[in-house]
Design an enzyme around this catalytic site. Sequence first.
Site, PDB file in Angstrom:
ATOM      1  N   ARG A  50     -51.714 104.262  47.054  1.00 12.59           N
ATOM      2  CA  ARG A  50     -50.691 103.284  47.858  1.00 12.59           C
ATOM      3  C   ARG A  50     -49.345 104.243  48.557  1.00 12.59           C
ATOM      4  NH1 ARG A  50     -48.113  98.404  45.822  1.00 12.59           N
ATOM      5  NH2 ARG A  50     -47.472  98.557  48.124  1.00 12.59           N
ATOM      6  N   ARG A 104     -49.159 108.542  51.744  1.00 14.80           N
ATOM      7  CA  ARG A 104     -50.582 109.020  51.613  1.00 14.80           C
ATOM      8  C   ARG A 104     -50.864 110.473  51.955  1.00 14.80           C
ATOM      9  NH1 ARG A 104     -53.507 103.391  52.525  1.00 14.80           N
ATOM     10  NH2 ARG A 104     -51.782 101.988  52.263  1.00 14.80           N
ATOM     11  N   LYS A 151     -53.935  92.378  59.523  1.00 14.14           N
ATOM     12  CA  LYS A 151     -54.773  92.663  58.368  1.00 14.14           C
ATOM     13  C   LYS A 151     -53.960  92.361  56.885  1.00 14.14           C
ATOM     14  CE  LYS A 151     -55.448  97.014  57.145  1.00 14.14           C
ATOM     15  NZ  LYS A 151     -55.994  98.602  57.226  1.00 14.14           N
ATOM     16  N   ASP A 152     -52.532  92.321  57.142  1.00 12.01           N
ATOM     17  CA  ASP A 152     -51.797  92.010  55.672  1.00 12.01           C
ATOM     18  C   ASP A 152     -51.282  90.731  55.681  1.00 12.01           C
ATOM     19  OD1 ASP A 152     -52.189  94.902  55.133  1.00 12.01           O
ATOM     20  OD2 ASP A 152     -50.202  95.336  56.169  1.00 12.01           O
ATOM     21  N   CYS A 199     -57.584  89.835  47.966  1.00 10.99           N
ATOM     22  CA  CYS A 199     -57.729  91.476  48.185  1.00 10.99           C
ATOM     23  C   CYS A 199     -58.265  92.283  47.054  1.00 10.99           C
ATOM     24  CB  CYS A 199     -55.955  91.905  48.511  1.00 10.99           C
ATOM     25  SG  CYS A 199     -54.755  91.298  46.920  1.00 10.99           S
ATOM     26  N   ARG A 254     -62.400  97.774  49.884  1.00 10.12           N
ATOM     27  CA  ARG A 254     -63.484  97.588  50.887  1.00 10.12           C
ATOM     28  C   ARG A 254     -63.938  99.240  51.019  1.00 10.12           C
ATOM     29  NH1 ARG A 254     -63.025  99.526  56.202  1.00 10.12           N
ATOM     30  NH2 ARG A 254     -60.868  99.691  56.009  1.00 10.12           N
ATOM     31  N   ARG A 255     -62.710  99.936  51.359  1.00  9.88           N
ATOM     32  CA  ARG A 255     -63.075 101.317  51.615  1.00  9.88           C
ATOM     33  C   ARG A 255     -63.610 102.016  50.385  1.00  9.88           C
ATOM     34  NH1 ARG A 255     -57.198 101.804  54.209  1.00  9.88           N
ATOM     35  NH2 ARG A 255     -57.875 101.699  56.702  1.00  9.88           N
TER      36      ARG A 255
HETATM   37  N1  LIG Z   1     -52.812  97.708  54.247  1.00 13.48           N
HETATM   38  C1  LIG Z   1     -51.756  98.561  54.814  1.00 13.48           C
HETATM   39  C2  LIG Z   1     -52.169  98.649  56.475  1.00 13.48           C
HETATM   40  N2  LIG Z   1     -52.059  97.686  57.256  1.00 13.48           N
HETATM   41  C3  LIG Z   1     -52.297  97.677  58.683  1.00 13.48           C
HETATM   42  C4  LIG Z   1     -52.573  99.211  58.606  1.00 13.48           C
HETATM   43  C5  LIG Z   1     -52.988  99.856  59.760  1.00 13.48           C
HETATM   44  C6  LIG Z   1     -52.738  99.370  61.083  1.00 13.48           C
HETATM   45  C7  LIG Z   1     -53.666  98.107  61.320  1.00 13.48           C
HETATM   46  O1  LIG Z   1     -54.663  98.045  60.817  1.00 13.48           O
HETATM   47  O2  LIG Z   1     -53.427  97.515  62.319  1.00 13.48           O
HETATM   48  C8  LIG Z   1     -52.454  99.756  57.404  1.00 13.48           C
HETATM   49  C9  LIG Z   1     -52.515 101.237  56.796  1.00 13.48           C
HETATM   50  C10 LIG Z   1     -53.995 101.565  56.954  1.00 13.48           C
HETATM   51  O3  LIG Z   1     -54.933 100.778  56.316  1.00 13.48           O
HETATM   52  O4  LIG Z   1     -54.099 102.851  57.125  1.00 13.48           O
END
Ligand SMILES: NCc1[nH]cc(CCC(=O)O)c1CC(=O)O
Length: 308
Positions: free
Chosen positions: A151, A157, A87-88, A243, A133-134
């Site tokens: 963040r 968090r 995701k990152d 992003c 998105r959220r």
């Molecule tokens: N952006 C931060 C991030 N990158 C991946 C995850 C969670 C693990 C994943 O999605 O594999 C998270 C934290 C979250 O969104 O709660």
Amino acid sequence: MILSERPLRLGTRGSPLALAQARMTARALCDAHGWPDGAVAIVTVQTSGDRIQDRALAEIGGKALWTKELDRALVEREIDFAVHSMKDVETLRPSAIRIAAMLPRADVRDRLVGADSFDALPANPVVGTSSPRRAAQVTRLRPDATITLFRGNVATRLAKLAAGDVHATLLAAAGLDRLGQGDVGVTIPIDMMLPAPSQGAVGIEALADNDAVLAVLAAISDRDTFDCVMAERNLLMGLGGTCHSPIAALALVDGDRLHLRAEIISPNGQETVSEDARIDPQDRDAAQAMGRRLLDRASPALRSLFEA
Ligand SMILES: NCc1[nH]cc(CCC(=O)O)c1CC(=O)O
């Protein structure tokens, strides 16, 4: 077969979640190849994303902040491969670096933490998230909600929530589970909150010319996860999103095809453009074309969120 006398060096960020994912990866490699513990050495690399905690990711330069330093360590051969939350990982990667493998995908859904449901939140709830998105999806469900920037790593968090800064927050189930916090929050169904592209997937990158390392990594790659996450990334390619862009997407295996669902949402939650289709996993263009169609159908205001 170990490649050399020295351990393979696995590069990772130093956050608790990153380290948990790094240990899962090292374990999978040792199991698959019959290596002793210690055949894979974990090397932590601090990224700018870890250093800068007080501003939104979108504001300070996006996802590159999570990968830049690990990319450099790879290219300078300080590490043999890097483990990331997919995701990152930015959509466009340097050509010298290849996504070599993905571990089997975990739960792709989000968890709501702080309330039993969106309906159970008080009037005018304050919800902490820094994900566009959220934020858009929460606002669609609860137009009376105020979103505040949230963040920091998962523990930070949860501490802000416990301190009463917000009524609720959203976190990826995968991250909570990997941190041994599987009992935190309630899981939100996919139909209510389609996840982020690549959510729940751990990927491993290596140098594109390092055949020996690529072969070692291929042994632990999950084909279905790889195909689905690549389809979601190809969709992002078609959207040209950053992003800043509120994008949700999920591909699931459906027989010999992938069922790809995607939506883009205006920040006020009032405009959603969505599509779903069954595509051939080998057809890179199909997912990209879906991304372009979403943009074509969006209002100019929503489309403008996808201009770099
Ligand atoms: N952006 C931060 C991030 N990158 C991946 C995850 C969670 C693990 C994943 O999605 O594999 C998270 C934290 C979250 O969104 O709660």
